[in-house]
Design a protein around this motif. Structure first.
Motif, mmCIF file in Angstrom:
data_model
loop_
_atom_site.group_PDB
_atom_site.id
_atom_site.type_symbol
_atom_site.label_atom_id
_atom_site.label_comp_id
_atom_site.label_asym_id
_atom_site.label_seq_id
_atom_site.Cartn_x
_atom_site.Cartn_y
_atom_site.Cartn_z
ATOM 1 N N LYS A 4 0.845 -1.191 0.000
ATOM 2 C CA LYS A 4 0.000 0.000 0.000
ATOM 3 C C LYS A 4 0.882 1.245 0.000
ATOM 4 O O LYS A 4 1.631 1.470 0.952
ATOM 5 N N PRO A 5 0.820 2.069 -1.043
ATOM 6 C CA PRO A 5 1.657 3.260 -1.091
ATOM 7 C C PRO A 5 0.999 4.451 -0.401
ATOM 8 O O PRO A 5 -0.203 4.438 -0.102
ATOM 9 N N MET A 6 1.799 5.480 -0.153
ATOM 10 C CA MET A 6 1.279 6.793 0.218
ATOM 11 C C MET A 6 1.313 7.649 -1.040
ATOM 12 O O MET A 6 2.330 7.714 -1.732
ATOM 13 N N VAL A 7 0.207 8.304 -1.344
ATOM 14 C CA VAL A 7 0.121 9.165 -2.522
ATOM 15 C C VAL A 7 0.212 10.613 -2.059
ATOM 16 O O VAL A 7 -0.559 11.050 -1.199
ATOM 17 N N VAL A 8 1.154 11.351 -2.642
ATOM 18 C CA VAL A 8 1.417 12.739 -2.270
ATOM 19 C C VAL A 8 1.001 13.646 -3.421
ATOM 20 O O VAL A 8 1.479 13.490 -4.552
ATOM 21 N N GLY A 9 0.114 14.593 -3.145
ATOM 22 C CA GLY A 9 -0.271 15.577 -4.140
ATOM 23 C C GLY A 9 0.133 16.969 -3.702
ATOM 24 O O GLY A 9 0.005 17.316 -2.525
ATOM 25 N N HIS A 10 0.640 17.742 -4.644
ATOM 26 C CA HIS A 10 1.046 19.119 -4.347
ATOM 27 C C HIS A 10 0.114 20.085 -5.052
ATOM 28 O O HIS A 10 -0.196 19.926 -6.240
ATOM 29 N N SER A 11 -0.375 21.097 -4.337
ATOM 30 C CA SER A 11 -1.168 22.173 -4.908
ATOM 31 C C SER A 11 -2.402 21.603 -5.599
ATOM 32 O O SER A 11 -3.171 20.873 -4.993
ATOM 33 N N ALA A 12 -2.614 21.927 -6.881
ATOM 34 C CA ALA A 12 -3.790 21.404 -7.584
ATOM 35 C C ALA A 12 -3.829 19.884 -7.569
ATOM 36 O O ALA A 12 -4.907 19.274 -7.536
ATOM 37 N N ALA A 13 -2.661 19.252 -7.573
ATOM 38 C CA ALA A 13 -2.602 17.791 -7.609
ATOM 39 C C ALA A 13 -3.041 17.151 -6.294
ATOM 40 O O ALA A 13 -3.131 15.918 -6.221
ATOM 41 N N CYS A 14 -3.330 17.962 -5.269
ATOM 42 C CA CYS A 14 -3.990 17.407 -4.086
ATOM 43 C C CYS A 14 -5.289 16.718 -4.506
ATOM 44 O O CYS A 14 -5.685 15.699 -3.936
ATOM 45 N N THR A 15 -5.953 17.281 -5.506
ATOM 46 C CA THR A 15 -7.183 16.667 -6.004
ATOM 47 C C THR A 15 -6.894 15.346 -6.701
ATOM 48 O O THR A 15 -7.649 14.377 -6.557
ATOM 49 N N LEU A 16 -5.801 15.260 -7.463
ATOM 50 C CA LEU A 16 -5.428 13.982 -8.082
ATOM 51 C C LEU A 16 -5.156 12.917 -7.026
ATOM 52 O O LEU A 16 -5.563 11.759 -7.181
ATOM 53 N N ALA A 17 -4.460 13.295 -5.966
ATOM 54 C CA ALA A 17 -4.196 12.341 -4.891
ATOM 55 C C ALA A 17 -5.496 11.862 -4.254
ATOM 56 O O ALA A 17 -5.657 10.681 -3.935
ATOM 57 N N TRP A 18 -6.436 12.780 -4.090
ATOM 58 C CA TRP A 18 -7.723 12.422 -3.486
ATOM 59 C C TRP A 18 -8.571 11.586 -4.442
ATOM 60 O O TRP A 18 -9.307 10.683 -4.016
ATOM 61 N N LEU A 19 -8.459 11.852 -5.734
ATOM 62 C CA LEU A 19 -9.129 11.005 -6.721
ATOM 63 C C LEU A 19 -8.591 9.576 -6.651
ATOM 64 O O LEU A 19 -9.352 8.613 -6.826
ATOM 65 N N ALA A 20 -7.294 9.433 -6.386
ATOM 66 C CA ALA A 20 -6.742 8.093 -6.211
ATOM 67 C C ALA A 20 -7.361 7.406 -4.996
ATOM 68 O O ALA A 20 -7.633 6.199 -5.023
ATOM 69 N N ALA A 21 -7.585 8.173 -3.931
ATOM 70 C CA ALA A 21 -8.244 7.604 -2.747
ATOM 71 C C ALA A 21 -9.673 7.177 -3.069
ATOM 72 O O ALA A 21 -10.174 6.179 -2.533
ATOM 73 N N ASP A 22 -10.327 7.924 -3.936
ATOM 74 C CA ASP A 22 -11.689 7.580 -4.344
ATOM 75 C C ASP A 22 -11.712 6.314 -5.194
ATOM 76 O O ASP A 22 -12.603 5.469 -5.048
ATOM 77 N N ARG A 23 -10.739 6.173 -6.081
ATOM 78 C CA ARG A 23 -10.731 5.028 -6.993
ATOM 79 C C ARG A 23 -10.090 3.787 -6.386
ATOM 80 O O ARG A 23 -10.411 2.670 -6.776
ATOM 81 N N ARG A 24 -9.166 3.970 -5.448
ATOM 82 C CA ARG A 24 -8.449 2.829 -4.869
ATOM 83 C C ARG A 24 -8.391 2.944 -3.337
ATOM 84 O O ARG A 24 -7.311 2.860 -2.739
#
Length: 228
Positions: free
Chosen positions: A64-84
């Motif tokens: 299980k990885p930790m996903v790090v998003g910076h700035s706008a990519a905080c949303t990409l990291a959260w989308l990963a939490a939604d999908r996985r």
């Protein structure tokens, strides 16, 4: 633990080089991501394309990885939490918060000829860029990659309630943990208001700590991963 590193607007994976070098001796495997449309030469990339790249990295991680998003990519990291949600150990958000369902990903600045170019330093004067000297600003602007309109104007879609079970750490650069907590408490960040496990970490930097405070940022991320 694999730590997937997603840069914000105008950045490619190389922005994480010094953070990655500092993370490895701390016992973690950094995986900087270069997103479609932000380093591969594509101007037709979409938000879905970027999310697919993130999810492929999640799926390729041995645990299980930790996903790090910076700035706008905080949303990409959260989308990963939604999908996985079942595949992530934690999400780390640096200098930003997740966009809500149904909202544009990052339509912050003018789109011209199908891309959103770096707007110059005017919008970032003050705490955001206070720790970037003239040389660093010139280097950043010269390397900035215009973001495809299909990314910036992509609509965020969140559906899986299990995302709220994924632990989150908010790394606070140009704002304080107290300010971030107030935003969450007041409902200004509805996704985090509903999240069940949210911690906050302070870092003395502007909006781009991977450039100005890479060693300290690596320490914070390693500590977050160790606590996952």
């Amino acid at each position: 633990m694999d730590i997937l590193l997603i840069g914000g607007l105008w950045l490619n994976g190389s922005v994480w080089d010094r953070v990655a070098s500092a993370l490895e001796p701390l016992g973690h495997r950094p995986v900087p991501l270069t997103l479609p449309g932000q380093g591969d030469g594509s101007v037709s990339a979409t938000l879905d394309d970027q999310l697919a790249t993130v999810l492929a990295a999640v799926d390729a991680a041995p645990g299980k990885p930790m996903v790090v998003g910076h700035s706008a990519a905080c949303t990409l990291a959260w989308l990963a939490a939604d999908r996985r949600p079942e595949r992530l150990a934690k999400v780390a958000l640096i200098g930003g918060f997740p966009t809500a369902d149904g909202q544009p990903y990052a339509d912050f600045f003018e789109v011209s000829d199908g891309v959103m170019p770096f707007p110059g330093w005017g919008p970032f004067e003050g705490p955001d860029a206070a720790d970037l000297d003239d040389g660093a600003r010139r280097e950043f602007a010269a390397a900035a990659i215009s973001v495809p309109a299909g990314v910036a104007e992509g609509v965020v879609r969140l559906a899986d309630e299990r995302r709220f079970d994924v632990p989150v750490v908010v790394v606070c650069p140009e704002f304080t943990p107290e300010q971030a907590q107030e935003c969450v408490r007041d409902g200004d960040v509805p996704e985090l208001t509903r999240a069940k496990h949210v911690d906050f970490a302070d870092i003395d930097s502007g909006h781009w700590p991977m450039i100005t405070q890479p060693v300290e940022l690596a320490r914070i991320l390693a500590a977050a991963a160790d606590g996952a």
